[in-house]
Design a protein around this motif. Structure first.
Motif, PDB file in Angstrom:
ATOM      1  N   GLY A   1       0.814  -1.206   0.000  1.00  0.00           N
ATOM      2  CA  GLY A   1       0.000   0.000   0.000  1.00  0.00           C
ATOM      3  C   GLY A   1       0.853   1.264   0.000  1.00  0.00           C
ATOM      4  N   MET A   2       2.112   1.127   0.422  1.00  0.00           N
ATOM      5  CA  MET A   2       2.996   2.289   0.520  1.00  0.00           C
ATOM      6  C   MET A   2       3.255   2.934  -0.841  1.00  0.00           C
ATOM      7  SD  MET A   2       3.419   2.273   3.676  1.00  0.00           S
ATOM      8  CE  MET A   2       4.313   3.750   3.629  1.00  0.00           C
ATOM      9  N   LYS A   3       3.374   2.080  -1.861  1.00  0.00           N
ATOM     10  CA  LYS A   3       3.715   2.588  -3.192  1.00  0.00           C
ATOM     11  C   LYS A   3       2.813   3.753  -3.582  1.00  0.00           C
ATOM     12  CE  LYS A   3       5.401  -1.644  -5.264  1.00  0.00           C
ATOM     13  NZ  LYS A   3       4.924  -2.738  -6.104  1.00  0.00           N
ATOM     14  N   ALA A   4       1.538   3.614  -3.241  1.00  0.00           N
ATOM     15  CA  ALA A   4       0.574   4.625  -3.660  1.00  0.00           C
ATOM     16  C   ALA A   4       0.829   5.967  -2.988  1.00  0.00           C
ATOM     17  CB  ALA A   4      -0.842   4.129  -3.365  1.00  0.00           C
ATOM     18  N   ILE A   5       1.398   5.958  -1.789  1.00  0.00           N
ATOM     19  CA  ILE A   5       1.501   7.235  -1.065  1.00  0.00           C
ATOM     20  C   ILE A   5       2.906   7.815  -1.081  1.00  0.00           C
ATOM     21  CG2 ILE A   5      -0.451   6.756   0.444  1.00  0.00           C
ATOM     22  CD1 ILE A   5       2.009   6.564   2.623  1.00  0.00           C
ATOM     23  N   ILE A   6       3.831   7.142  -1.747  1.00  0.00           N
ATOM     24  CA  ILE A   6       5.216   7.631  -1.763  1.00  0.00           C
ATOM     25  C   ILE A   6       5.278   9.085  -2.222  1.00  0.00           C
ATOM     26  CG2 ILE A   6       7.271   7.483  -3.234  1.00  0.00           C
ATOM     27  CD1 ILE A   6       7.469   4.592  -2.540  1.00  0.00           C
ATOM     28  N   PHE A   7       4.488   9.416  -3.213  1.00  0.00           N
ATOM     29  CA  PHE A   7       4.472  10.768  -3.768  1.00  0.00           C
ATOM     30  C   PHE A   7       4.029  11.788  -2.710  1.00  0.00           C
ATOM     31  CE2 PHE A   7       2.802  13.960  -6.896  1.00  0.00           C
ATOM     32  CZ  PHE A   7       4.024  14.215  -7.477  1.00  0.00           C
ATOM     33  N   ILE A   8       2.899  11.484  -2.053  1.00  0.00           N
ATOM     34  CA  ILE A   8       2.387  12.363  -1.002  1.00  0.00           C
ATOM     35  C   ILE A   8       3.416  12.494   0.110  1.00  0.00           C
ATOM     36  CG2 ILE A   8       0.512  12.700   0.654  1.00  0.00           C
ATOM     37  CD1 ILE A   8      -1.193  10.871  -1.075  1.00  0.00           C
ATOM     38  N   LEU A   9       4.017  11.372   0.427  1.00  0.00           N
ATOM     39  CA  LEU A   9       5.010  11.319   1.487  1.00  0.00           C
ATOM     40  C   LEU A   9       6.158  12.282   1.184  1.00  0.00           C
ATOM     41  CD1 LEU A   9       4.874   9.494   3.935  1.00  0.00           C
ATOM     42  CD2 LEU A   9       6.413   7.925   2.796  1.00  0.00           C
ATOM     43  N   LEU A  10       6.637  12.223  -0.054  1.00  0.00           N
ATOM     44  CA  LEU A  10       7.759  13.074  -0.450  1.00  0.00           C
ATOM     45  C   LEU A  10       7.369  14.547  -0.375  1.00  0.00           C
ATOM     46  CD1 LEU A  10       9.407  11.154  -3.398  1.00  0.00           C
ATOM     47  CD2 LEU A  10      10.357  11.664  -1.150  1.00  0.00           C
ATOM     48  N   ILE A  11       6.187  14.856  -0.893  1.00  0.00           N
ATOM     49  CA  ILE A  11       5.761  16.260  -0.901  1.00  0.00           C
ATOM     50  C   ILE A  11       5.661  16.804   0.506  1.00  0.00           C
ATOM     51  CG2 ILE A  11       3.828  17.790  -1.412  1.00  0.00           C
ATOM     52  CD1 ILE A  11       3.408  16.378  -3.963  1.00  0.00           C
TER      53      ILE A  11
ATOM     54  N   VAL B   1      10.147  14.232   9.771  1.00  0.00           N
ATOM     55  CA  VAL B   1      10.240  12.834  10.209  1.00  0.00           C
ATOM     56  C   VAL B   1       8.955  12.412  10.911  1.00  0.00           C
ATOM     57  CG1 VAL B   1      11.425  11.258  11.777  1.00  0.00           C
ATOM     58  CG2 VAL B   1      12.747  12.859  10.375  1.00  0.00           C
ATOM     59  N   ARG B   2       8.470  13.295  11.795  1.00  0.00           N
ATOM     60  CA  ARG B   2       7.224  12.974  12.513  1.00  0.00           C
ATOM     61  C   ARG B   2       6.073  12.723  11.538  1.00  0.00           C
ATOM     62  NH1 ARG B   2       8.535  16.524  16.982  1.00  0.00           N
ATOM     63  NH2 ARG B   2       7.835  18.319  15.794  1.00  0.00           N
ATOM     64  N   MET B   3       5.910  13.611  10.554  1.00  0.00           N
ATOM     65  CA  MET B   3       4.793  13.474   9.619  1.00  0.00           C
ATOM     66  C   MET B   3       4.950  12.215   8.775  1.00  0.00           C
ATOM     67  SD  MET B   3       2.610  15.564  10.344  1.00  0.00           S
ATOM     68  CE  MET B   3       1.408  15.242   9.077  1.00  0.00           C
ATOM     69  N   ALA B   4       6.195  11.944   8.369  1.00  0.00           N
ATOM     70  CA  ALA B   4       6.425  10.759   7.552  1.00  0.00           C
ATOM     71  C   ALA B   4       6.051   9.504   8.330  1.00  0.00           C
ATOM     72  CB  ALA B   4       7.887  10.700   7.116  1.00  0.00           C
ATOM     73  N   VAL B   5       6.510   9.440   9.580  1.00  0.00           N
ATOM     74  CA  VAL B   5       6.191   8.273  10.408  1.00  0.00           C
ATOM     75  C   VAL B   5       4.685   8.145  10.568  1.00  0.00           C
ATOM     76  CG1 VAL B   5       6.326   7.355  12.747  1.00  0.00           C
ATOM     77  CG2 VAL B   5       8.377   8.217  11.632  1.00  0.00           C
ATOM     78  N   ARG B   6       4.039   9.291  10.842  1.00  0.00           N
ATOM     79  CA  ARG B   6       2.586   9.249  11.037  1.00  0.00           C
ATOM     80  C   ARG B   6       1.866   8.773   9.788  1.00  0.00           C
ATOM     81  NH1 ARG B   6       1.713  14.768  14.499  1.00  0.00           N
ATOM     82  NH2 ARG B   6       2.146  13.841  16.532  1.00  0.00           N
ATOM     83  N   LEU B   7       2.265   9.295   8.633  1.00  0.00           N
ATOM     84  CA  LEU B   7       1.597   8.888   7.394  1.00  0.00           C
ATOM     85  C   LEU B   7       1.799   7.402   7.118  1.00  0.00           C
ATOM     86  CD1 LEU B   7       2.159  11.785   4.851  1.00  0.00           C
ATOM     87  CD2 LEU B   7      -0.003  10.803   5.590  1.00  0.00           C
ATOM     88  N   ILE B   8       3.033   6.933   7.316  1.00  0.00           N
ATOM     89  CA  ILE B   8       3.308   5.524   7.053  1.00  0.00           C
ATOM     90  C   ILE B   8       2.479   4.646   7.984  1.00  0.00           C
ATOM     91  CG2 ILE B   8       5.088   3.739   7.164  1.00  0.00           C
ATOM     92  CD1 ILE B   8       7.083   5.920   6.283  1.00  0.00           C
ATOM     93  N   TYR B   9       2.450   5.012   9.273  1.00  0.00           N
ATOM     94  CA  TYR B   9       1.669   4.231  10.233  1.00  0.00           C
ATOM     95  C   TYR B   9       0.178   4.284   9.896  1.00  0.00           C
ATOM     96  CZ  TYR B   9       5.624   3.505  13.392  1.00  0.00           C
ATOM     97  OH  TYR B   9       6.789   3.105  13.948  1.00  0.00           O
ATOM     98  N   LEU B  10      -0.240   5.452   9.432  1.00  0.00           N
ATOM     99  CA  LEU B  10      -1.654   5.617   9.079  1.00  0.00           C
ATOM    100  C   LEU B  10      -2.042   4.636   7.974  1.00  0.00           C
ATOM    101  CD1 LEU B  10      -4.067   7.782   9.440  1.00  0.00           C
ATOM    102  CD2 LEU B  10      -3.281   8.618   7.250  1.00  0.00           C
ATOM    103  N   VAL B  11      -1.191   4.569   6.949  1.00  0.00           N
ATOM    104  CA  VAL B  11      -1.499   3.673   5.833  1.00  0.00           C
ATOM    105  C   VAL B  11      -1.426   2.220   6.277  1.00  0.00           C
ATOM    106  CG1 VAL B  11      -0.694   2.856   3.602  1.00  0.00           C
ATOM    107  CG2 VAL B  11      -0.803   5.290   4.059  1.00  0.00           C
TER     108      VAL B  11
END
Lengths: 271, 307
Positions: free
Chosen positions: A69-79, A111-121
Motif C-alpha cells: 500500500g505504501m507505493k501509492a503514497i510515496i508521492f504524497i510522502l515526499l511532498i 520525520v514525525r509526519m512521515a512516520v505518522r503517514l506511514i503508520y496511518l497507511v
C-alpha cells in the motif's frame, strides 16, 4: 500488470484479528489514528509502534502485503516531507541556501509526519487486509445506524460503499484486460512524454467507462429484479454480535487510548 | 518453426497464498500455416498460454521463440512481435474506443508507424476481409450490433497484417448465424492469406470442423496434441477434464455399440453421414460435399463477405 492496489484487498487467514467483530476493527483503526496524532515525545512513538507491531503479529498477515500500500503514497510522502523540511520556521538553523532554510524543527517535523503517514497507511490497510469488504461495511452500517434518526441514509451509503469496494477488483481486472488488448494493438502506456502518455490513456479509459456504466446498469437491474428497495425493513442473514474477544478488544483499545492521552500530557521529552 | 515454447512455466503471485501455477513446463512448436484449435475448461491455462505467444506475459521459466529468435532476448522488440502475432481477446468489442469504425481499425496500423493514408488502406482491407459492410465505416462503433462490433474488433487486429492470428473464443455470445460467419471468415483468412490461426474455443464441433491440429490444455499442461480425430479418440479422458468430443462422435460410438459396423472417428456431421453411407454400402453424394470442410458453407460466407 496491475494488482498493486492493496486497499480493499482481503488477505484470507484465520487469526485473532480476522475473527474480531468489524465494528471493533473499525473503532480500533479510528482509535489508532487518533492516538497516532495525539502522542508526543519519543516514548509516545515507541508505544504506538509497539501497538502496531503487536496487531500486525497477531493478524498473521505478511508484512510485505502492508508495504504494498505504501507505493501509492510515496508521492504524497515526499511532498509533505519536502514542505515540512523547508517551510517549518525554527530557531536552530541547520542549512541556509539562498532563500531556503532548513531548521532542526523542520527536519523533526518532516520525520514525525512521515512516520505518522506511514503508520496511518499500514494501520488502515491492516483493517482492510483482515476484514472482508462486506463485513466492513456491515460494521460501519451498524456503527452509524444512530444517525438514521437525523435522516442520514446510513444503509444506502453502506450499500454504495460495499458495491464500490466489490467493484475495485473487477474494474482492476477489466483495466488489465483492456490494457493488454490495446498493447496487443501496439498501444504504448509506458514510454513517451507526459502529454503523450495522457493522450495514450484514451484507448484505455473510454472502454473502461463504457463497461463501468454497463455494469452499473446491469447491477441496478439485477437488484431491482430481487426487489431491493433500500434499508427499510431489511434483515440480515448474519447479524453482528459481540463475543468475549470483542469485549477484550475494546478494553485493549481503551487502555491504548488512555496511554496515548497520558503520554500527550506527561511525555514531553526528546522529540 | 514459426513459434516455439521451450519448457515454459508461469506462476501467478509466486510465493503468496494466492500462488497459482498456470503453466507447467509447456513445450510446443507451431508451424507456419497451421490452423490450430485450443480447448480446455475455464481456468485450465489457455488464456495464459496464448498471452505468452505475443509477449503480453513473461514466462516465469523457459523460453519462447518466434522465427527462431528468443522473444525475451535482450534486444528483441516485443512491440514489433505483437504486430506479427495478432491477438484477439475474448469479447474484443470491449476494447473499441474511437468515434468511428474506420479510425478505430486504424489504431493498430498507426501504432506501427504507418501514415494516415497507409493505415486507412490497411483498415479498409481488414474490414473487407471480416465482411464488415461499407456503409457503416463512419458510424460510431458503439451503435453497432454485437456481431458487427466483433468484426470491427477483429479487423482492428487484422489491420496490423499479422502472420499469426490468435483468437480467444471469437464466437462467444454470438447467435448461430453470426458464429458461422465469423468462423468462415477466419477460415477464409487462413486459406487466402496463409496466416497461422490459433483458435481457442469451447465448442468441440467448431474446432473439429476448422482446425487441423488440436491442442488440449489442462491444469497448465498439454495432455493431448494432434489431429482432432486423434484427440477426440481419447474422449473418455477428455470428459475427465471437463471437455468432450463432438456430439456426432458420441452418436457414432452409440451406433457401433448397437452393433452397427461403422467408422467411429467422424467428428463432423458431413463425415458421419459419409461413414454411415459407406457402412450401408450406399453411394456417396456429390464429391464436393464429401470434403470435411463443405463447400456449401464456404459459399455462404462468401456472400456474407460481399454484403
Amino acid at each position: 500488470m496491475l494488482g498493486e492496489i492493496t486497499l480493499g484487498q482481503y488477505y484470507p487467514a484465520d487469526s485473532v484479528i480476522h475473527r474480531l467483530d468489524p465494528r471493533v476493527k473499525f473503532v480500533g483503526t479510528l482509535t489508532f489514528i487518533v492516538a497516532l496524532f495525539l502522542v508526543k515525545g519519543f516514548l509516545g512513538y515507541v508505544m504506538v509502534t509497539l501497538f502496531l507491531l503487536g496487531v500486525i503479529k497477531a493478524s498473521t498477515v505478511p508484512f510485505g502485503m502492508m508495504l504494498r500500500g505504501m507505493k501509492a503514497i510515496i508521492f504524497i510522502l515526499l511532498i509533505t516531507a519536502v514542505f515540512n523540511v523547508f517551510l517549518t520556521p525554527g530557531e536552530i538553523v541547520l542549512v541556509k541556501v539562498w532563500k531556503l532554510t532548513i531548521t532542526r524543527e523542520g527536519v523533526l517535523q518532516a520525520v514525525r509526519m512521515a512516520v505518522r503517514l506511514i503508520y496511518l497507511v499500514i494501520g488502515s490497510s491492516l483493517m482492510t487486509l483482515t476484514t472482508t469488504p462486506n463485513s466492513l461495511t456491515d460494521g460501519m452500517e451498524a456503527l452509524f445506524s444512530p444517525l438514521k434518526v437525523i435522516h442520514v441514509p446510513v444503509h444506502e451509503i453502506a450499500m454504495m460503499m460495499s458495491i464500490a469496494l466489490r467493484f475495485i477488483p473487477i474494474l482492476t481486472e477489466e483495466t488489465d484486460r483492456i490494457m493488454k488488448a490495446q498493447i496487443a494493438r501496439g498501444a504504448d502506456f509506458k514510454t513517451g512524454s507526459f502529454i503523450n502518455r495522457i493522450k495514450n490513456m484514451v484507448p484505455l479509459l473510454v472502454p473502461l467507462f463504457v463497461s463501468a456504466f454497463q455494469r452499473a446498469n446491469d447491477l441496478a437491474m439485477a437488484m431491482e429484479a430481487r426487489c431491493y428497495h433500500g434499508g427499510e425493513g431489511r434483515t440480515r442473514m448474519k447479524p453482528l454480535r459481540y463475543t468475549a474477544a470483542d469485549r477484550v478488544g475494546y478494553l485493549v483499545l481503551a487502555l491504548f487510548l488512555a496511554a496515548a492521552i497520558l503520554l500527550r500530557i506527561f511525555g514531553g521529552g526528546w522529540i | 518453426m514459426q513459434l516455439e515454447l521451450k519448457d515454459v512455466s508461469f506462476i501467478y503471485n509466486p510465493g503468496m497464498v494466492y500462488e497459482v501455477k498456470a503453466l507447467e513446463h509447456v513445450n510446443l512448436a507451431i508451424e507456419k500455416g497451421q490452423f490450430i484449435g485450443i480447448i480446455g475448461h475455464t481456468g485450465s491455462g489457455k488464456s495464459t498460454l496464448i498471452q505468452h505467444l505475443n509477449a503480453l506475459m513473461k514466462p516465469t521459466e523457459g523460453q519462447i521463440f518466434y522465427e527462431g529468435e528468443d522473444i525475451w532476448g535482450e534486444k528483441y522488440d516485443q512491440k514489433a512481435l505483437r504486430t506479427q502475432v495478432g491477438l484477439v481477446f475474448q469479447y474484443p468489442e470491449h476494447q473499441l474506443f474511437e468515434t468511428d469504425v474506420i479510425t478505430d481499425v486504424m489504431f493498430g496500423p498507426r501504432n506501427q508507424g504507418l501514415s494516415k493514408d497507409e493505415a486507412k488502406v490497411r483498415a479498409v482491407r481488414a474490414l473487407v476481409q471480416v465482411g464488415f459492410p461499407e456503409q457503416y465505416y463512419n458510424s460510431s462503433p458503439f451503435e453497432l450490433s454485437g456481431g458487427q462490433k466483433r468484426r470491427v474488433a477483429i479487423a482492428g487486429v487484422l489491420a496490423m497484417d499479422p502472420q499469426v492470428l490468435i483468437l480467444d473464443e471469437p464466437t462467444a455470445g454470438l447467435d448461430p448465424a453470426g458464429r458461422d460467419e465469423i468462423l468462415e471468415q477466419i477460415r477464409f483468412l487462413h486459406e487466402e492469406r496463409g496466416i497461422t490461426i490459433i483458435l481457442v474455443s469451447h465448442s468441440m464441433e467448431d474446432v473439429a470442423r476448422y482446425a487441423d491440429r488440436l491442442i488440449v490444455v489442462n491444469d497448465g499442461k498439454i495432455p493431448f496434441d494432434g489431429t482432432p480425430k486423434e484427440v477426440f479418440s481419447h474422449y473418455r479422458e477428455l470428459e475427465a477434464m471437463g471437455l468432450a468430443a463432438p456430439q456426432i462422435t458420441y452418436c457414432m460410438h452409440a451406433l457401433k455399440e448397437r452393433g452397427f459396423d461403422v467408422d467411429v472417428t467422424a467428428d463432423t456431421v458431413e463425415e458421419a453421414r459419409d461413414n454411415i453411407l459407406k457402412a450401408l454400402g450406399k453411394p456417396l453424394p456429390a464429391p464436393e460435399n464429401a470434403d470435411k470442410k463443405p463447400a456449401g458453407k464456404a459459399k455462404k460466407s462468401g456472400r456474407a463477405g460481399r454484403r
